[in-house]
Motif scaffolding. Structure first.
Motif, mmCIF file in Angstrom:
data_model
loop_
_atom_site.group_PDB
_atom_site.id
_atom_site.type_symbol
_atom_site.label_atom_id
_atom_site.label_comp_id
_atom_site.label_asym_id
_atom_site.label_seq_id
_atom_site.Cartn_x
_atom_site.Cartn_y
_atom_site.Cartn_z
ATOM 1 N N SER A 38 26.895 49.201 52.729
ATOM 2 C CA SER A 38 27.241 47.810 53.286
ATOM 3 C C SER A 38 28.233 47.121 52.156
ATOM 4 O O SER A 38 28.323 47.542 51.182
ATOM 5 N N GLY A 56 27.709 45.422 57.513
ATOM 6 C CA GLY A 56 26.569 46.008 57.022
ATOM 7 C C GLY A 56 25.174 45.329 56.996
ATOM 8 O O GLY A 56 25.072 44.166 57.927
ATOM 9 N N GLU A 57 24.380 45.609 56.146
ATOM 10 C CA GLU A 57 23.187 44.933 56.011
ATOM 11 C C GLU A 57 22.936 44.152 54.801
ATOM 12 O O GLU A 57 23.123 44.728 53.630
ATOM 13 N N SER A 89 22.106 42.012 59.814
ATOM 14 C CA SER A 89 22.252 43.604 59.806
ATOM 15 C C SER A 89 23.619 43.422 60.773
ATOM 16 O O SER A 89 23.452 42.990 61.897
ATOM 17 N N TYR A 91 26.288 46.037 61.278
ATOM 18 C CA TYR A 91 27.147 47.248 60.883
ATOM 19 C C TYR A 91 28.163 47.505 61.913
ATOM 20 O O TYR A 91 27.849 47.505 63.074
#
Length: 196
Positions: A38, A56-57, A89, A91
């Motif tokens: 991330s 990302g997260e 999240s 991604y």
């Protein structure tokens, strides 16, 4: 005339490599963790413009400031915050955005939609294929990764495989298609890939 240094924005980027988790402190007092693979970026000076961009997260504990909302951009989605703890999240390769709120209040919006959604604690919002679903959840499951715990609570095999791939930086192939229908419940802490 030459631009003064103050007029030039400096970008700061925090990156968590595959298979690793990184703790961060932002200049306004906001803290959190970045999950495997991330990236979090923001412009300096930060305190009077609390905008970050996430790929990302990440788990955020946002420093409360009524006058200056904290804003996260994740792809085409935006999450506006006053002061709160929550997980995001987003991604790129997964084509969905997920927000889980532990406490406080966040406002979710997306370019593809006109409405804004205000989330309450213990809610999980998922945006997928331009559809939004909100459900009640136990937020601790979604915070577990910040303590090095990989937690599954009735997750399907595809989700389990995806999270194991990112956690250990490996490729998971689901050999038996029937497995996809099963749901799994487990908690792993600092376990080797073989044990998992």
């Amino acid at each position: 005339s030459k631009e003064s240094m103050a007029d030039q924005q400096v970008n700061s980027v925090i990156y968590a490599p595959m298979g690793a988790r990184v703790a961060f402190n932002l200049p306004d007092g906001t803290t959190g963790f970045l999950n495997s693979g991330s990236k979090l970026s923001y412009a300096l000076p930060f305190s009077n413009n609390r905008k970050v961009s996430l790929e990302g997260e990440a788990w955020f504990d946002v420093f409360h400031n009524e006058k200056q909302p904290f804003e996260i951009s994740a792809g085409e989605s935006k999450i506006k915050v006053l002061g709160t703890s929550f997980n995001v999240s987003a991604y790129k390769e997964e084509q969905f955005v997920e927000v889980v709120l532990l406490n406080g209040k966040v406002e979710f919006s997306d370019k593809a939609r006109t409405d804004k959604i205000v989330m309450k604690p213990s809610e999980r919002l998922v945006l997928q294929d331009e559809k939004i679903a909100v459900e009640a959840v136990d937020p601790s499951k979604y915070k577990g990764w910040t303590d090095g715990k990989l937690i599954f609570r009735g997750d399907n095999m595809a989700e389990v495989a995806r999270r194991i791939e990112r956690w250990y930086d490996v490729k998971v192939e689901i050999a038996d298609k029937d497995l996809v229908q099963f749901s799994f419940r487990a908690t792993f802490k600092d376990d080797s890939l073989g044990d998992v």
